[in-house]
Write an enzyme that holds these catalytic residues in place. Structure first.
Site, PDB file in Angstrom:
ATOM      1  N   ASP A 121       0.866  -1.182   0.000  1.00 45.40           N
ATOM      2  CA  ASP A 121       0.000   0.000   0.000  1.00 45.40           C
ATOM      3  C   ASP A 121       0.903   1.232   0.000  1.00 45.40           C
ATOM      4  O   ASP A 121       1.424   1.635   1.041  1.00 45.40           O
ATOM      5  CB  ASP A 121      -0.920   0.003   1.219  1.00 45.40           C
ATOM      6  CG  ASP A 121      -2.006   1.065   1.140  1.00 45.40           C
ATOM      7  OD1 ASP A 121      -1.746   2.125   0.519  1.00 45.40           O
ATOM      8  OD2 ASP A 121      -3.092   0.843   1.692  1.00 45.40           O
TER       9      ASP A 121
ATOM     10  N   ALA B  51     -12.335  -9.437  -1.312  1.00 40.69           N
ATOM     11  CA  ALA B  51     -13.527  -8.943  -0.614  1.00 40.69           C
ATOM     12  C   ALA B  51     -13.658  -7.444  -0.842  1.00 40.69           C
ATOM     13  O   ALA B  51     -14.186  -6.722  -0.003  1.00 40.69           O
ATOM     14  CB  ALA B  51     -13.439  -9.251   0.879  1.00 40.69           C
ATOM     15  N   ALA B  52     -13.179  -6.986  -1.996  1.00 43.69           N
ATOM     16  CA  ALA B  52     -13.204  -5.555  -2.311  1.00 43.69           C
ATOM     17  C   ALA B  52     -14.173  -5.289  -3.456  1.00 43.69           C
ATOM     18  O   ALA B  52     -15.360  -5.007  -3.227  1.00 43.69           O
ATOM     19  CB  ALA B  52     -11.793  -5.080  -2.646  1.00 43.69           C
ATOM     20  N   ARG B  53     -13.707  -5.389  -4.701  1.00 43.22           N
ATOM     21  CA  ARG B  53     -14.537  -5.204  -5.885  1.00 43.22           C
ATOM     22  C   ARG B  53     -14.113  -6.200  -6.963  1.00 43.22           C
ATOM     23  O   ARG B  53     -12.928  -6.449  -7.159  1.00 43.22           O
ATOM     24  CB  ARG B  53     -14.412  -3.776  -6.426  1.00 43.22           C
ATOM     25  CG  ARG B  53     -15.140  -2.727  -5.599  1.00 43.22           C
ATOM     26  CD  ARG B  53     -16.661  -2.889  -5.701  1.00 43.22           C
ATOM     27  NE  ARG B  53     -17.386  -1.857  -4.989  1.00 43.22           N
ATOM     28  CZ  ARG B  53     -17.778  -1.929  -3.717  1.00 43.22           C
ATOM     29  NH1 ARG B  53     -17.464  -3.028  -3.005  1.00 43.22           N
ATOM     30  NH2 ARG B  53     -18.446  -0.953  -3.160  1.00 43.22           N
TER      31      ARG B  53
ATOM     32  N   GLU C 201     -22.297  -8.235 -11.447  1.00 45.42           N
ATOM     33  CA  GLU C 201     -23.152  -8.701 -10.357  1.00 45.42           C
ATOM     34  C   GLU C 201     -24.626  -8.444 -10.681  1.00 45.42           C
ATOM     35  O   GLU C 201     -24.981  -7.336 -11.060  1.00 45.42           O
ATOM     36  CB  GLU C 201     -22.761  -8.007  -9.051  1.00 45.42           C
ATOM     37  CG  GLU C 201     -21.356  -8.384  -8.592  1.00 45.42           C
ATOM     38  CD  GLU C 201     -20.978  -7.821  -7.234  1.00 45.42           C
ATOM     39  OE1 GLU C 201     -21.732  -6.989  -6.691  1.00 45.42           O
ATOM     40  OE2 GLU C 201     -19.930  -8.215  -6.702  1.00 45.42           O
TER      41      GLU C 201
ATOM     42  N   HIS D  84     -21.708 -11.270  -2.618  1.00 45.37           N
ATOM     43  CA  HIS D  84     -21.455  -9.921  -2.091  1.00 45.37           C
ATOM     44  C   HIS D  84     -22.150  -9.731  -0.739  1.00 45.37           C
ATOM     45  O   HIS D  84     -22.887  -8.766  -0.519  1.00 45.37           O
ATOM     46  CB  HIS D  84     -21.925  -8.857  -3.089  1.00 45.37           C
ATOM     47  CG  HIS D  84     -21.149  -7.578  -2.982  1.00 45.37           C
ATOM     48  ND1 HIS D  84     -20.896  -6.758  -4.055  1.00 45.37           N
ATOM     49  CD2 HIS D  84     -20.563  -6.953  -1.918  1.00 45.37           C
ATOM     50  CE1 HIS D  84     -20.212  -5.693  -3.668  1.00 45.37           C
ATOM     51  NE2 HIS D  84     -19.994  -5.794  -2.368  1.00 45.37           N
TER      52      HIS D  84
ATOM     53  N   ALA E 297     -20.346  -9.946   2.330  1.00 45.95           N
ATOM     54  CA  ALA E 297     -19.382  -9.708   3.405  1.00 45.95           C
ATOM     55  C   ALA E 297     -19.814  -8.593   4.347  1.00 45.95           C
ATOM     56  O   ALA E 297     -19.574  -8.656   5.551  1.00 45.95           O
ATOM     57  CB  ALA E 297     -18.011  -9.390   2.823  1.00 45.95           C
ATOM     58  N   ALA E 298     -20.438  -7.558   3.796  1.00 47.34           N
ATOM     59  CA  ALA E 298     -20.824  -6.399   4.613  1.00 47.34           C
ATOM     60  C   ALA E 298     -22.261  -6.493   5.111  1.00 47.34           C
ATOM     61  O   ALA E 298     -22.797  -5.508   5.638  1.00 47.34           O
ATOM     62  CB  ALA E 298     -20.643  -5.116   3.812  1.00 47.34           C
TER      63      ALA E 298
END
Length: 321
Positions: free
Chosen positions: A171, A230-232, A261, A280, A282-283
């Site tokens: 990062d 687990a992002a996009r 999606e 999708h 996870a959240a």
């Protein structure tokens, strides 16, 4: 009376918060552009999920003052048009950190423990698969965190303290002084990926991150490595990932997101035993859903009553004294 465009399945606690304050709740008839333009035309605020807020849709909101994003990704909202129209856009930060981090670790364990192929063999009556299909421990392996923001850091903590994993981070925007010494930063993706037994994606979707995981970069990984997303979905190239998994260039992959999606039922990845995916979710723990919804309604209520909401991402709202 202010009008708010809300998702049909808005959390009951958040819905009651708005109703108790006499907001008029508007539910769109659909999430296609024409339905959104019609629904947005008279509202003062929007709680936006993953539907597309294109320039045409945003400009249709003649009274629109705020778009409160129901989550932390904002690639579905045209920020330049929101700026042009003087519309504030907020994110629901720090609401789903634990939910997404836990889902990431779950996917990691499913891959390492070969849950999918073992379950399939069990259903077929193959009890002896336990002697043929190898499983692996997370302990003492190296997890590479691609994007060490709030969620990536939480994944790192669970992996390090829960499974005694070594932690690498890639990062180049992170303030490295803020992170503990047990996280080792690597400057280049091509140096980061070969070291990771597990690589976990936690970067936002941008022009720079689109398809950053592709045949070339995935080829840098160990053949025993696991890749998680687990992002996009578009951060990796699904077609390339399929080839890498099918040819066993990496051991396994787990995802919560897809390039399109919902994905088609005949998506090639679904045919592979070393792949596992979720829709999708996870959240979407109950705890995270309520926290995200309350973040959105508080942002709307604050802005419409002259206060600056948290987590504005496009411009600070100019409020009257």
């Amino acid at each position: 009376m202010y009008k708010v465009l809300v998702p049909e399945a808005l959390n009951p606690v958040a819905k009651k918060f708005l109703e108790d304050r006499n907001y008029d709740l508007v539910i769109p008839q659909g999430t296609d552009p024409e339905s959104l333009k019609k629904a947005i035309s008279e509202v003062d605020a929007v709680i936006a999920r993953t539907e597309k807020y294109t320039p045409d849709v945003i400009r249709a909101g003649k009274n629109l003052k705020i778009i409160a994003r129901y989550g932390i990704g904002y690639d579905n909202i045209d920020l330049s048009t929101a700026d042009e129209q003087g519309i504030t856009v907020t994110l629901a930060r720090n609401c789903n950190i634990y939910s997404v981090a836990e889902q990431t670790i779950t996917l990691m364990l499913c891959c390492l423990k070969q849950v999918v192929p073992l379950y399939q063999a069990l259903k077929e009556g193959n009890w002896k698969s336990r002697d043929v299909i190898p499983t692996y421990e997370a302990r003492n392996k190296t997890i590479g965190i691609l994007g060490i923001g709030a969620i990536g850091f939480e994944v790192a903590k669970i992996a390090h303290f829960g499974f005694q994993m070594k932690v690498l981070a890639y990062d180049n925007y992170a303030d490295r002084k803020k992170y503990p010494e047990w996280i080792t930063f690597v400057d280049r993706l091509e140096d980061f990926l070969p070291q990771a037994d597990v690589a976990s994606i936690h970067v936002p979707l941008t022009k720079d991150t689109h398809h950053m995981l592709n045949r070339k970069t995935i080829s840098c990984m160990k053949p025993t490595a696991v890749l998680l997303n687990a992002a996009r979905g578009p951060i990796w190239n699904e077609s390339d990932l399929y080839v890498m998994l099918k040819e066993h260039r990496i051991a396994a992959a787990g995802t919560d997101v897809f390039e399109t999606e919902p994905p088609s039922p005949d998506t090639p990845l679904f045919s592979l035993p070393n792949f596992i995916g979720c829709p999708h979710t996870a959240a979407l723990s109950k705890e995270a859903i309520q926290a995200v919804a309350m973040n959105c309604v508080h942002a709307i209520d604050d802005l419409l009553h002259g206060k600056q909401p948290l987590y504005i991402i496009n411009h600070p709202q100019k409020l009257d004294d």
